[in-house]
Design an enzyme around this catalytic site. Structure first.
Site, mmCIF file in Angstrom:
data_model
loop_
_atom_site.group_PDB
_atom_site.id
_atom_site.type_symbol
_atom_site.label_atom_id
_atom_site.label_comp_id
_atom_site.label_asym_id
_atom_site.label_seq_id
_atom_site.Cartn_x
_atom_site.Cartn_y
_atom_site.Cartn_z
ATOM 1 N N VAL A 39 15.118 30.717 -3.801
ATOM 2 C CA VAL A 39 15.187 29.818 -5.046
ATOM 3 C C VAL A 39 16.519 29.410 -5.130
ATOM 4 O O VAL A 39 17.443 30.083 -5.024
ATOM 5 C CB VAL A 39 14.571 30.596 -6.355
ATOM 6 C CG1 VAL A 39 14.645 29.722 -7.372
ATOM 7 C CG2 VAL A 39 13.113 31.137 -5.966
ATOM 8 N N LYS A 49 12.225 25.791 -5.055
ATOM 9 C CA LYS A 49 11.963 26.904 -4.120
ATOM 10 C C LYS A 49 11.294 26.272 -2.542
ATOM 11 O O LYS A 49 10.610 25.554 -2.580
ATOM 12 C CB LYS A 49 10.660 27.733 -4.663
ATOM 13 C CG LYS A 49 10.365 28.911 -3.908
ATOM 14 C CD LYS A 49 9.170 29.732 -4.657
ATOM 15 C CE LYS A 49 8.864 30.951 -3.799
ATOM 16 N NZ LYS A 49 7.884 31.675 -4.607
ATOM 17 N N ASP A 78 0.214 39.515 -8.128
ATOM 18 C CA ASP A 78 1.621 40.095 -7.875
ATOM 19 C C ASP A 78 2.210 39.884 -9.458
ATOM 20 O O ASP A 78 3.387 39.608 -9.538
ATOM 21 C CB ASP A 78 2.236 39.179 -6.848
ATOM 22 C CG ASP A 78 3.610 40.014 -6.394
ATOM 23 O OD1 ASP A 78 3.581 41.453 -6.562
ATOM 24 O OD2 ASP A 78 4.327 39.412 -5.807
#
Length: 488
Positions: A23, A37, A121
């Site tokens: 990033v 990103k 996640d």
């Protein structure tokens, strides 16, 4: 860098790492700040581009622009103030009111995503402060909840401390998996540590599947009960995201008192009791799966041992009569001698693993038996036990050969030495003070490729039996068994 929207973006210094890429700070032609990103074009990496539009979902970092640049996929997002991880590193544990606000923002997002997308996640690194709200970012390993499994599923991607038990079992992640991760994150907000701390992958796996989270020391009873329920091992027992959100709205920022406090504490205790019952049920299910897998390994390996012995005998003895039995067993008859190799039987753990201490674990057992017509003293031959066990080293299972005898019996056994199945008599014979039975033969490993001594010995005994020369052993035990199995 010009992308699909036609806007030009100027990329600056790196500011962090995402799940699949780096990033960078960025700004548009007007100087408005952003974050870019860059995701290398490798298999599966493009999945982040599936989630450029999550319309109507609260508290998700929006995608301002996307496209391709050289060998990278590109996502452009607003520049967040900081991550939740950075906030925790700065402040440690959060005050109750702030922790509830953080959890409420995340629960709003999960409520809107429920049944559509599984993040898979969820962790403080992927929660960013944007315009005063804590927002979910980095859907790099997310998937639509009802999507078919793709070639690149990244099923085991994620951060170990936050992975739900079903993920460790290689089961499909669902919205309940995100709720489990939210429970871990909530625990961390209040305790400055995750409930399970590893440090290695196998440690995390064992802790998530079998461990009990340490009690929360600072959370009020209502919040402690909610976090406990989020950490249930059974996905079906965890609350839905909407339920979590509604209950967070009822968490008081001031302490309860009187009857309300007592009622909240009773609820917390019941949640803890159910968590322990859930842990025990999960442990029993996991143990049952482990034993099933080991039993299958036992059957496969013993069939190879049995086949090698039978093939060797029949290749030499053309006059042998062979009768196949159940579950892979067989009997060879030569003259008046009869050699039998039984099939595998599963060992009942409730018989072997009783309240009394057992020296090791036994998964399966079989018997090899050489029988002759009774001689003048009633002797009819010998039999040995075959046990699939971790008799030498904990959790290292293989087949072992052993046998037993009665040291002080006034009545001679027709078979001597003889086989025992794994039950209380055999367990007592292997204990510190054997009484009616003792080991007559050391626990001898049987390994494919190392069976020459085993095959030669039984072939010799069969030859002696067929010629009328097999007799009662002169000494018991025949071979010193001491030290051949591990003690309890």
């Amino acid at each position: 860098m010009r992308l699909e929207s036609g806007r030009e973006w100027i990329v600056g210094e790196p500011i962090g790492e995402g799940g699949f890429g780096a990033v960078y700070a960025a700004r548009d032609a007007d100087g408005s700040p952003a974050a870019v990103k860059l995701i290398p074009k490798r298999p599966g990496a493009e999945r982040e581009l599936l989630f450029t539009k999550l319309d109507g979902v609260r508290n998700v970092v929006p995608i301002l622009d996307n496209g391709e640049h050289e060998d990278h996929w590109v996502l452009v997002m607003p520049r967040a103030e900081k991550s939740l991880r950075a906030h925790l590193q700065q402040h440690g544990t959060l005050p109750l009111a702030e922790a509830v606000r953080v959890l409420t923002d995340i629960a709003e997002s999960l409520t809107d995503l429920d049944g559509q997308v599984v993040h898979r996640d969820l962790k403080p690194e992927n929660v960013l402060l944007l315009d005063g709200r804590w927002c979910l970012a980095d859907f790099g390993i997310a998937r639509y909840a009802e999507a078919a499994t793709a070639q690149q599923t990244y099923k085991f991607a994620g951060t170990l401390a936050y992975m739900a038990p079903e993920r460790w079992k290689n089961d499909r992640a669902t919205s309940a998996s995100d709720i489990y991760a939210l429970g871990v994150l909530a625990y961390e907000l209040l305790e400055a540590t995750t409930p399970f701390t590893g440090p290695y992958e196998h440690d995390y796996r064992d802790q998530h599947l079998h461990g009990t989270p340490p009690p929360l020391t600072t959370a009020p009873a209502l919040l402690a009960a909610l976090i406990t329920e989020c950490l249930y091992r059974a996905p079906q027992g965890r609350p839905a995201a909407g339920n979590v959100l509604e209950r967070l709205s009822r968490i008081p920022t001031a302490s309860l008192s009187g009857g309300l406090a007592a009622l909240a504490e009773a609820n917390r205790a019941e949640a803890a009791r159910r968590a322990e019952a859930d842990r025990q049920a999960s442990a029993e299910a996991t143990e049952a799966e482990r034993r099933r897998d080991l039993l299958e390994a036992a059957r496969t390996s013993l069939s190879l041992i049995s086949e090698q012995l039978l093939t060797t005998i029949t290749n030499i003895v053309s006059t042998a009569q062979v009768r196949m039995g159940n579950q892979g067993g067989w009997t060879v008859r030569l003259a008046n001698a009869q050699l039998t190799f039984t099939g595998v039987k599963e060992t009942d753990p409730s018989v072997w693993n009783t309240g009394r201490t057992q020296p090791f674990d036994v998964i399966a057992h079989a018997v090899i038996r050489l029988k002759i017509p009774p001689n003048s003293i009633g002797y009819e031959g010998r039999s040995h036990s075959l046990w699939y066990a971790d008799a030498k080293t904990t959790e290292q299972y293989q087949w072992f050969e052993t046998a037993f005898f009665k040291p002080q019996s006034s009545v001679m056994s027709a078979m001597d030495p003889f086989a025992l199945n794994p039950h209380y008599e055999a367990r007592d014979a292997l204990g510190p003070r054997p009484l009616t039975h003792q080991a007559a033969w050391p626990f001898t490993p049987l390994a494919i490729g190392e069976l020459d001594e085993f095959i030669d010995r039984w072939a010799n005994w069969l030859a002696m039996a067929a010629s009328g020369k097999l007799g009662l052993p002169s000494n018991m035990p025949e071979r010193d068994p001491q030290g051949s199995w591990r003690k309890a």
